[in-house]
Design an enzyme around this catalytic site. Structure first.
Site, short mmCIF file in Angstrom:
data_model
loop_
_atom_site.label_atom_id
_atom_site.label_comp_id
_atom_site.label_asym_id
_atom_site.label_seq_id
_atom_site.Cartn_x
_atom_site.Cartn_y
_atom_site.Cartn_z
N LYS A 1 0.83 -1.20 0.00
CA LYS A 1 0.00 0.00 0.00
C LYS A 1 0.87 1.26 0.00
O LYS A 1 0.66 2.18 -0.78
CB LYS A 1 -0.95 0.00 1.19
CG LYS A 1 -1.89 1.19 1.22
CD LYS A 1 -2.76 1.21 2.47
CE LYS A 1 -3.74 0.08 2.47
NZ LYS A 1 -4.68 0.17 3.61
N GLU B 1 10.06 -5.87 3.93
CA GLU B 1 10.22 -7.21 3.35
C GLU B 1 9.86 -7.20 1.87
O GLU B 1 10.58 -7.77 1.04
CB GLU B 1 9.34 -8.22 4.09
CG GLU B 1 9.65 -8.38 5.57
CD GLU B 1 8.77 -7.51 6.45
OE1 GLU B 1 8.60 -7.85 7.63
OE2 GLU B 1 8.25 -6.47 5.96
N GLY C 1 -5.31 -4.99 5.14
CA GLY C 1 -4.47 -6.00 4.51
C GLY C 1 -5.07 -7.39 4.52
O GLY C 1 -5.13 -8.07 3.50
N ARG C 2 -5.52 -7.83 5.69
CA ARG C 2 -6.00 -9.22 5.78
C ARG C 2 -7.39 -9.38 5.18
O ARG C 2 -7.91 -10.48 5.10
CB ARG C 2 -5.98 -9.68 7.23
CG ARG C 2 -6.75 -8.80 8.19
CD ARG C 2 -6.41 -9.14 9.64
NE ARG C 2 -6.96 -8.18 10.58
CZ ARG C 2 -6.40 -7.01 10.88
NH1 ARG C 2 -5.30 -6.64 10.25
NH2 ARG C 2 -6.93 -6.21 11.78
N GLU D 1 -4.79 -11.72 13.98
CA GLU D 1 -4.38 -10.33 13.81
C GLU D 1 -5.56 -9.39 14.04
O GLU D 1 -5.38 -8.26 14.51
CB GLU D 1 -3.79 -10.11 12.41
CG GLU D 1 -3.14 -8.75 12.24
CD GLU D 1 -2.30 -8.65 10.97
OE1 GLU D 1 -2.76 -7.97 10.02
OE2 GLU D 1 -1.22 -9.26 10.93
N HIS E 1 -3.06 -38.19 10.44
CA HIS E 1 -1.84 -38.95 10.70
C HIS E 1 -0.77 -38.08 11.34
O HIS E 1 0.41 -38.44 11.35
CB HIS E 1 -1.32 -39.57 9.40
CG HIS E 1 -2.25 -40.61 8.83
ND1 HIS E 1 -2.11 -41.95 9.09
CD2 HIS E 1 -3.35 -40.48 8.05
CE1 HIS E 1 -3.07 -42.63 8.48
NE2 HIS E 1 -3.84 -41.75 7.85
N LYS F 1 8.66 -4.75 13.73
CA LYS F 1 9.26 -4.09 12.57
C LYS F 1 10.13 -2.92 12.99
O LYS F 1 11.24 -2.71 12.47
CB LYS F 1 8.16 -3.59 11.63
CG LYS F 1 7.36 -4.69 10.93
CD LYS F 1 6.33 -4.04 10.02
CE LYS F 1 5.50 -5.07 9.27
NZ LYS F 1 4.52 -4.44 8.38
#
Length: 553
Positions: free
Chosen positions: A215, A221, A275-276, A361, A392, A504
């Site tokens: 954005k 990152e 974002g999410r 979050e 399993h 961050k």
């Protein structure tokens, strides 16, 4: 187009749900159910499995395999009403700035409707961006978009992190059967150089298009990976190739242009797009390219159908409301600390990771919307894996462990493959596991202790008719709105994420120190670890430096 970000100003009657009389009635009721078994509940009501289920637009929710009664449901519905959930839903869909800490609205709307935010219709620009996304997708899918050497795009690499990665990657994995036969998508998110090395390793730069999704165009990152991808491309095709092989999803036209991307190839989204919650905004560009604009709009339509159901349906029949209230029942009254998502469909393998961010979050908060202690437990630990693989791995703990974990089992009635024997066996396992968790071993009346299965382990079952863009949109909106229900009742702001920012900030200062010779000035543990890393860094790598990351920071 729909997407939320922000959290609002609701009309809570009480600062904490704990202050409500119904909260204490629920706690008393839970104590009264302590000796009640699921087996007895089903024996007492032969139609329980039908009564405690709901369906909307092909999506089925069976919530009968929980230790609940009609009184439980009645009390939970009272809790929702007493917390003003209806007003909260209206506030979100009406554009109220319910994100109090960031003073933002949370909008969820398709491009065909008019929605005013501060007196401005926000739908028109949304529609314009969707149109530009569609134009780009069509150009790439048809081969009209050409790279620097005149060849068409065959691989789209989405560079993002968090919601800018988890959503598109999850949806692409789920909808591969709908993807263009000659255009694939890949995803880079981790700043760990191994991630981008493995993605770029066998790619042809002449046929690769990068989408940088940030954005602000400043996420460290994402920008680190984007610069590495740019160097990789420039080393092979030259600087002039950047404009033909990079586009951006961002709002920072200045930085996008400085990177070498034509601002005309920047696709915008807004501060009310969190974002999410951003998959169905421009963040979904990589997905739209591979499944096509029509498929993308079908996903939007499925999400909108659930949104309308959530906005208008009675709470007793409302799928997101039911899921949210059941989650509160387990978290706050049954002591559950975790929640497992178990899709019995390999195409949904990335759904648990996607829901981890969405849930934890959003609602992993300890203060309410007014900055006061929330007073009750909030988000559980969300985890899971596809069945039958999980059977399993960790189902041993689900069946016989000391910590009961509520589960959502997700099944798809009609597969996209023709291997009917496989699908019959898969669905048999889904139904068997929910039955075993609920009732234990009914065929062994007096088993030895190590073969005893207590049962009474709660689960919901969600069934989709098939897995398509439309039904995936339904599933995403189902969980998005469930998370809103829980956040509203707990009183937290489900749309900020300040806890993401602290690490961050600290990483930036530590990163600056890693190349320094001065003694680090943090705590003794961090100092010692940094010195060890500095020593290893000066010693150099054991093997040869990476071709894609040499010199990059």
């Amino acid at each position: 187009m729909r997407s939320p970000e922000g959290a609002g100003r609701g009309d809570e009657v009480h600062a904490s749900p704990f202050e409500l009389p119904v909260w204490h009635e629920l706690a008393t009721h839970r104590a009264e159910l302590a000796s009640t078994s699921m087996g007895r509940l089903f024996e007492d009501d032969p139609r329980r499995g039908v009564k405690l289920s709901a369906e909307f637009d092909g999506v089925v929710l069976d919530y009968s395999k929980n230790v609940i009664t009609d009184r439980t449901v009645d009390l939970l519905m009272r809790l929702a009403r007493d917390r003003g959930l209806a007003a909260g839903i209206d506030a979100m869909f009406g554009g109220t700035r319910i994100n109090t800490t960031e003073d933002r609205a949370v909008l969820r709307t398709p491009a065909s409707e008019s929605v005013l935010l501060d007196g401005v219709d926000v739908v028109r620009p949304v529609h314009e961006v969707l149109g530009r996304m569609s134009d780009l997708a069509d150009a790439i899918r048809s081969g009209r978009w050409r790279g620097a050497t005149g060849r068409s795009v065959r691989t789209v690499v989405n560079i993002g992190i968090g919601g800018s990665d988890l959503g598109p990657a999850m949806a692409y994995h789920a909808l591969r059967e709908f993807a263009h036969a000659e255009v694939e998508a890949r995803f880079v998110s981790n700043v760990d150089g191994h991630d981008i090395d493995r993605v770029l390793g066998d790619l042809d730069p002449e046929t690769t298009l990068f989408i940088v999704s940030s954005k602000t165009f400043s996420t460290i990152e994402t920008l680190t990976n984007a610069r590495t991808a740019r160097r990789w491309l420039v080393d092979r095709l030259g600087d002039e190739a950047v404009g033909k092989h990079f586009v951006a999803v961002s709002t920072n036209a200045e930085q996008v242009g400085a990177f070498g991307i034509n601002p005309a190839n920047m696709f915008e989204f807004w501060d009310w797009v969190g974002g999410r919650y951003s998959l169905m905004s421009a963040i979904g560009l990589s997905l739209m390219i591979v499944i096509g604009p029509e498929g993308f709009r079908e996903m939007l339509a499925g999400a909108h159908a659930i949104d309308e159901h959530f906005r208008t349906a009675a709470f007793e029949e409302n799928l997101p409301v039911l899921l949210g209230l059941l989650g509160i029942w387990h978290r706050n009254f049954c002591g559950a600390q975790a929640f497992a998502v178990l899709p019995y469909d390999q195409r949904l393998a990335l759904l648990p990771a996607y829901l981890q961010q969405l849930d934890m979050e959003s609602n992993g908060k300890s203060v309410n919307r007014h900055g006061c202690p929330v007073g009750v437990d909030t988000a559980p630990v969300v985890w899971g894996a596809p069945g039958t693989n999980g059977q399993h791995a960790f189902f041993q703990m689900l069946h016989q462990g000391t910590t009961p974990v509520p589960c959502d089992f997700i099944g798809v009635l009609e597969p996209a493959h023709t291997h009917r024997v496989h699908h019959d066996l898969l669905m048999a396992n889904l139904f068997a596991q929910t039955r075993a968790l609920a009732f234990g071993d009914l065929d062994t009346p007096e088993p030895p202790p190590h073969r005893s299965f207590p049962g009474d382990r709660p689960s919901n079952t969600i069934l989709l008719p098939s897995l398509t863009p439309y039904t995936l949109g339904q599933l995403i909106a189902l969980y998005e709105n469930k998370v809103f229900v829980q956040g509203w009742i707990w009183g937290v702001n489900s749309f900020d994420q300040w806890g993401v920012e602290l690490g961050k900030k600290l990483a930036t200062s530590i990163h600056e120190d890693l190349r320094s010779d001065a003694p680090p000035d943090f705590d003794s543990s961090t100092n010692a670890l940094m010195l060890r890393y500095r020593h290893a860094r000066r010693s150099g790598p054991v093997g040869q430096p990476s071709a894609t990351t040499t010199g990059e920071i």
